[in-house]
Every structure is written in structure tokens, then in C-alpha cells.
Design a protein around this motif. Structure first.
Motif, PDB file in Angstrom:
ATOM      1  N   LYS A 169     -19.131  24.190 -53.722  1.00 34.03           N
ATOM      2  CA  LYS A 169     -20.241  23.352 -53.330  1.00 34.03           C
ATOM      3  C   LYS A 169     -20.218  23.085 -51.830  1.00 34.03           C
ATOM      4  CE  LYS A 169     -22.703  19.395 -54.927  1.00 34.03           C
ATOM      5  NZ  LYS A 169     -23.632  19.824 -55.934  1.00 34.03           N
ATOM      6  N   ILE A 170     -21.057  23.767 -51.103  1.00 30.68           N
ATOM      7  CA  ILE A 170     -21.096  23.542 -49.655  1.00 30.68           C
ATOM      8  C   ILE A 170     -22.477  23.067 -49.237  1.00 30.68           C
ATOM      9  CG2 ILE A 170     -20.988  24.639 -47.395  1.00 30.68           C
ATOM     10  CD1 ILE A 170     -18.589  26.096 -48.281  1.00 30.68           C
ATOM     11  N   ALA A 171     -23.477  23.872 -49.483  1.00 32.51           N
ATOM     12  CA  ALA A 171     -24.829  23.388 -49.222  1.00 32.51           C
ATOM     13  C   ALA A 171     -25.170  22.385 -50.319  1.00 32.51           C
ATOM     14  CB  ALA A 171     -25.808  24.545 -49.237  1.00 32.51           C
ATOM     15  N   THR A 210     -32.452  19.830 -47.617  1.00 32.61           N
ATOM     16  CA  THR A 210     -31.435  20.509 -46.824  1.00 32.61           C
ATOM     17  C   THR A 210     -31.755  20.277 -45.359  1.00 32.61           C
ATOM     18  OG1 THR A 210     -31.605  22.235 -48.476  1.00 32.61           O
ATOM     19  CG2 THR A 210     -30.228  22.694 -46.586  1.00 32.61           C
ATOM     20  N   ARG A 211     -30.906  19.562 -44.672  1.00 30.56           N
ATOM     21  CA  ARG A 211     -31.241  19.213 -43.298  1.00 30.56           C
ATOM     22  C   ARG A 211     -30.346  19.864 -42.278  1.00 30.56           C
ATOM     23  NH1 ARG A 211     -33.020  13.049 -43.655  1.00 30.56           N
ATOM     24  NH2 ARG A 211     -35.073  13.492 -44.481  1.00 30.56           N
ATOM     25  N   HIS A 212     -29.111  20.068 -42.632  1.00 29.29           N
ATOM     26  CA  HIS A 212     -28.189  20.598 -41.635  1.00 29.29           C
ATOM     27  C   HIS A 212     -28.005  22.088 -41.830  1.00 29.29           C
ATOM     28  CE1 HIS A 212     -26.985  16.688 -40.196  1.00 29.29           C
ATOM     29  NE2 HIS A 212     -27.010  16.290 -41.446  1.00 29.29           N
ATOM     30  N   ILE A 213     -27.828  22.788 -40.730  1.00 37.61           N
ATOM     31  CA  ILE A 213     -27.487  24.190 -40.836  1.00 37.61           C
ATOM     32  C   ILE A 213     -26.013  24.266 -41.200  1.00 37.61           C
ATOM     33  CG2 ILE A 213     -27.156  26.302 -39.533  1.00 37.61           C
ATOM     34  CD1 ILE A 213     -29.624  25.643 -37.987  1.00 37.61           C
ATOM     35  N   ILE A 214     -25.729  24.883 -42.318  1.00 42.70           N
ATOM     36  CA  ILE A 214     -24.340  24.970 -42.761  1.00 42.70           C
ATOM     37  C   ILE A 214     -23.970  26.430 -42.898  1.00 42.70           C
ATOM     38  CG2 ILE A 214     -22.742  24.504 -44.641  1.00 42.70           C
ATOM     39  CD1 ILE A 214     -24.430  21.979 -45.190  1.00 42.70           C
ATOM     40  N   ARG A 215     -22.970  26.855 -42.199  1.00 36.30           N
ATOM     41  CA  ARG A 215     -22.542  28.242 -42.306  1.00 36.30           C
ATOM     42  C   ARG A 215     -21.394  28.343 -43.292  1.00 36.30           C
ATOM     43  NH1 ARG A 215     -22.602  27.881 -36.706  1.00 36.30           N
ATOM     44  NH2 ARG A 215     -24.464  28.784 -35.817  1.00 36.30           N
ATOM     45  N   ALA A 216     -21.403  29.367 -44.056  1.00 36.40           N
ATOM     46  CA  ALA A 216     -20.267  29.686 -44.908  1.00 36.40           C
ATOM     47  C   ALA A 216     -19.919  31.138 -44.641  1.00 36.40           C
ATOM     48  CB  ALA A 216     -20.616  29.491 -46.360  1.00 36.40           C
ATOM     49  N   GLU A 259     -18.711  24.033 -40.407  1.00 37.62           N
ATOM     50  CA  GLU A 259     -19.378  22.740 -40.343  1.00 37.62           C
ATOM     51  C   GLU A 259     -18.327  21.647 -40.264  1.00 37.62           C
ATOM     52  OE1 GLU A 259     -22.639  20.843 -40.079  1.00 37.62           O
ATOM     53  OE2 GLU A 259     -22.415  22.938 -39.496  1.00 37.62           O
ATOM     54  N   PRO A 260     -18.517  20.695 -39.362  1.00 41.94           N
ATOM     55  CA  PRO A 260     -17.544  19.604 -39.319  1.00 41.94           C
ATOM     56  C   PRO A 260     -17.518  18.881 -40.669  1.00 41.94           C
ATOM     57  CG  PRO A 260     -19.151  19.395 -37.539  1.00 41.94           C
ATOM     58  CD  PRO A 260     -19.565  20.574 -38.362  1.00 41.94           C
ATOM     59  N   GLU A 261     -16.322  18.462 -41.019  1.00 38.31           N
ATOM     60  CA  GLU A 261     -16.115  17.780 -42.293  1.00 38.31           C
ATOM     61  C   GLU A 261     -17.104  16.631 -42.520  1.00 38.31           C
ATOM     62  OE1 GLU A 261     -12.139  16.087 -42.699  1.00 38.31           O
ATOM     63  OE2 GLU A 261     -11.673  18.017 -43.621  1.00 38.31           O
ATOM     64  N   HIS A 262     -17.367  15.884 -41.450  1.00 44.13           N
ATOM     65  CA  HIS A 262     -18.184  14.678 -41.658  1.00 44.13           C
ATOM     66  C   HIS A 262     -19.621  15.022 -42.064  1.00 44.13           C
ATOM     67  CE1 HIS A 262     -19.220  15.159 -37.314  1.00 44.13           C
ATOM     68  NE2 HIS A 262     -20.381  14.741 -37.747  1.00 44.13           N
ATOM     69  N   VAL A 263     -20.118  16.208 -41.677  1.00 42.28           N
ATOM     70  CA  VAL A 263     -21.475  16.584 -42.086  1.00 42.28           C
ATOM     71  C   VAL A 263     -21.507  16.855 -43.587  1.00 42.28           C
ATOM     72  CG1 VAL A 263     -23.306  18.286 -41.864  1.00 42.28           C
ATOM     73  CG2 VAL A 263     -22.113  17.484 -39.828  1.00 42.28           C
ATOM     74  N   LEU A 264     -20.483  17.569 -44.062  1.00 41.64           N
ATOM     75  CA  LEU A 264     -20.410  17.854 -45.502  1.00 41.64           C
ATOM     76  C   LEU A 264     -20.272  16.556 -46.295  1.00 41.64           C
ATOM     77  CD1 LEU A 264     -18.021  20.942 -45.579  1.00 41.64           C
ATOM     78  CD2 LEU A 264     -20.497  20.922 -45.757  1.00 41.64           C
ATOM     79  N   ILE A 291     -21.862   8.981 -40.869  1.00 39.88           N
ATOM     80  CA  ILE A 291     -20.438   8.758 -41.108  1.00 39.88           C
ATOM     81  C   ILE A 291     -19.854   8.062 -39.886  1.00 39.88           C
ATOM     82  CG2 ILE A 291     -18.190   9.844 -41.550  1.00 39.88           C
ATOM     83  CD1 ILE A 291     -20.076  10.230 -43.871  1.00 39.88           C
ATOM     84  N   GLN A 292     -19.301   6.869 -40.089  1.00 38.35           N
ATOM     85  CA  GLN A 292     -18.702   6.134 -38.967  1.00 38.35           C
ATOM     86  C   GLN A 292     -17.318   6.671 -38.656  1.00 38.35           C
ATOM     87  OE1 GLN A 292     -20.296   4.292 -37.149  1.00 38.35           O
ATOM     88  NE2 GLN A 292     -21.908   3.227 -38.276  1.00 38.35           N
TER      89      GLN A 292
END
Ligand SMILES: Nc1nc2c(ncn2[C@@H]2O[C@H](COP(=O)(O)OP(=O)(O)OP(=O)(O)O)[C@@H](O)[C@H]2O)c(=O)[nH]1
Length: 295
Positions: free
Chosen positions: A32-34, A43-49, A187-192, A217-218
Motif C-alpha cells: 500500500k503506497i498510493a 490522490t494529491r501527491h506524486i508518489i514514486r515507487a 517519497e518522504p515518510e511523512h507524506v505517506l 504532519i507536525q
């Protein structure tokens, strides 16, 4: 020799909202990534796998759907989509098997025809139709443009996914490996983590609310076997706050539990999740707020 046949490059799936792009990306990657949802435009962020194979490396980029912009956020999303399209080697144009080919598909097919990328038509959700309907849909899709291939798939039934990857890899340029072997996503962890919270927050809310939710994410603090996540859920109006929190905080608690389990799975540690609901008035129309929320 092996070195001469190595292929690597970028690919993305495009298509109208709800065409099944995120689900397909997830199924191909097997993790589960996207983020998927049955509400359009989530779906808002560009996520590369990065999909590693002995002879190839396919870098998947996930984009939001192109749509008629009504807000500043909508315009930024469309710019983001177009920028991604112009950078990839292969584009998979997703068209659901169970819905007639429509204006939206024609529009997108026209837009991508002008790009340098090879376009593969992907007929998605084939588990929802019978053979005859699928055959008709394949013909309708073929008539839509000049495609290098047309591949029917079902992400849910796990059908033809390997074939699709083979086809896409076949259209990648000969290239040395682009990313290290152990890399799955950049993708940085905080985006996921943020997307997982957003997905949980979207569940079961009224139709007009999804567009009004953003997650910031704070802090993510890893400790011994426990990760502490501090996050804010942003909504646009005070009136939405009650919906989000629920009676005596019951709904927010549910959202937190659901998101926490997902994040635990992603990070592989126990997770402490601290969630707050905040109002950022009309954030979708305010450039300063948009920047702060990561758009
Ligand atoms: N039966 C079936 N349903 C699917 C399949 N793929 C996707 N869906 C469903 O279709 C809906 C939309 O899927 P998404 O993957 O979120 O679609 P998307 O194209 O990424 O949507 P946006 O993010 O709005 O652009 C979800 O409810 C999925 O569960 C499939 O292969 N079979």
C-alpha cells in the motif's frame, strides 16, 4: 550481454477520476503506497515507487486526475499532472471496462498524444464485466488513439498485472539502473503517513467534505520500537469540525485507530498517534495556506 539489455525509466498511469489508477499502482507494487478511495480526486501527491526486476527498473509515478479546475488547488493539481506527463517514458491511459468511453477519456487521450512518451491503453476493472462487454470496450478504446499496446487488467482480481508490467518495461529506454536495489519509494515518510491519515479521515464523510480535508504532519519521532506521530487534520469551516470529530470525539477516535494500524504496518513499529482537528478557513483558495499544507 545482460548490461546491454537493461531497461529503466519512468511511467505513470493517467485517466479520469476513479479510473482505478491508484489501485492499479498498489496492486503492481504489492504494497500500500498510493492511497485509494472511492471518492474521486483523492490522490494529491506524486508518489514514486520503484519496481525492480533483474533486467529492468520501472519507476512508477502516481498523479491525481486531470479535472476542470474550480479552485487554486485545482489549477495547481492540473499543473502537477501535466508536468509529470511530460517527464515520463511510458504513460498508461486507464479506462474502466465497466463505463462507456466518454468525453473525459477523449480529452485526456488527446492531451497525451502530443507528448514524447509511449502510450499504452489500460482497460481496468475487467472483473466487473463479461467477456463480450470487454471485447467491445477493447475495440472502443483502440479507436480512441494511437496506442503502442492495449492491455486489459484487473487490480482486484490480480489479472494481467505481470503482462502490463512486461509491456511497459518493453517501452522503456535502454538505461543503467536508476535507483538502488532496496529502494521502493523516494517519497518522504511523512507524506505517506499524512496520506494514510487523510484516507482514514475521508471514510464515511459526506460527499462535499473530501475536498476540504488536508493533513499536516507536525512531527514523527522514532523511539525504541515506538514511533510518535503528531498530526493536524485541516478542514475549511468551523461547521465541518463537528462532523470530523463526531459525538464525544467518537469519530476522530475511529479515524485515529484506523490510521494508526496502517501506519504501524508501513513503519513496522508500534505507533502513538496524536491527532488534532483544526480549521484553516478556505484553505483551498489561499496560496499561503496551500504552501503550508504542502501544495
Ligand atoms: N472491481 C474493481 N474495482 C476497482 C478496480 N480497480 C479500482 N477499483 C475501484 O475503483 C475505485 C477507484 O479506484 P482508484 O484506484 O482510487 O481510482 P483513481 O483513478 O486512482 O482515482 P483518483 O484518485 O480519483 O484519480 C475504487 O473504489 C476502487 O476500489 C478493479 O480492478 N476492480
Amino acid at each position: 550481454m545482460a548490461d546491454n539489455s537493461y531497461r529503466a525509466g519512468f511511467a505513470c498511469f493517467v485517466g479520469r477520476p476513479n479510473a482505478g489508477k491508484s489501485t492499479l499502482t498498489n496492486a503492481i507494487i504489492g504494497q500500500k503506497i498510493a492511497i485509494t478511495s472511492n471518492k474521486p480526486q483523492t490522490t494529491r501527491h506524486i508518489i514514486r515507487a520503484v519496481l525492480h526486476r533483474p533486467e529492468s527498473q520501472l519507476v512508477l509515478v502516481d498523479t491525481p486526475g486531470l479535472h476542470r479546475p474550480r479552485t487554486l488547488l485545482g489549477e495547481r493539481l492540473n499543473d502537477l499532472v501535466r508536468a509529470t506527463w511530460s517527464e515520463v517514458d511510458v504513460i498508461g491511459l486507464c479506462i474502466p471496462a465497466n463505463e462507456p468511453v466518454g468525453k473525459g477519456d477523449t480529452f485526456i487521450a488527446g492531451e497525451i498524444a502530443a507528448l514524447k512518451a509511449t502510450v499504452v491503453a489500460v482497460v481496468t476493472k475487467t472483473d466487473l464485466v463479461d467477456k463480450e462487454t470487454l471485447a467491445k470496450q477493447l475495440l472502443a478504446v483502440t479507436a480512441l488513439g494511437e496506442f503502442a499496446d492495449v492491455v486489459p487488467v484487473s487490480a482486484v482480481a490480480n489479472s494481467q498485472l505481470d503482462t502490463l508490467v512486461d509491456v511497459m518495461v518493453g517501452h522503456l529506454p535502454k538505461s543503467p539502473q536508476l535507483y538502488p536495489d532496496d529502494m521502493l519509494t523516494d517519497e518522504p515518510e511523512h507524506v505517506l503517513v499524512g496520506e494514510m491519515i487523510r484516507e482514514a479521515a475521508l471514510e464515511g464523510v459526506r460527499d462535499e467534505l473530501p475536498h476540504s480535508i488536508a493533513v499536516l504532519i507536525q512531527e514523527i519521532i522514532p523511539e525504541d520500537g515506538l514511533t510518535k506521530v503528531y498530526a493536524d487534520i485541516y478542514i475549511e469551516r468551523q461547521s465541518q469540525k463537528a462532523i470530523m470529530i463526531g459525538a464525544r470525539g467518537a469519530r476522530l477516535k475511529e479515524v485515529g485507530t484506523k490510521a494508526r494500524l496502517q501506519i504501524q504496518e508501513l513503519l513496522g513499529t508500534k505507533v502513538y498517534l496524536d491527532l488534532h482537528v483544526r480549521v484553516a478557513k478556505d484553505w483551498q483558495r489561499d496560496p499561503r495556506q496551500l504552501r503550508r499544507l504542502g501544495f
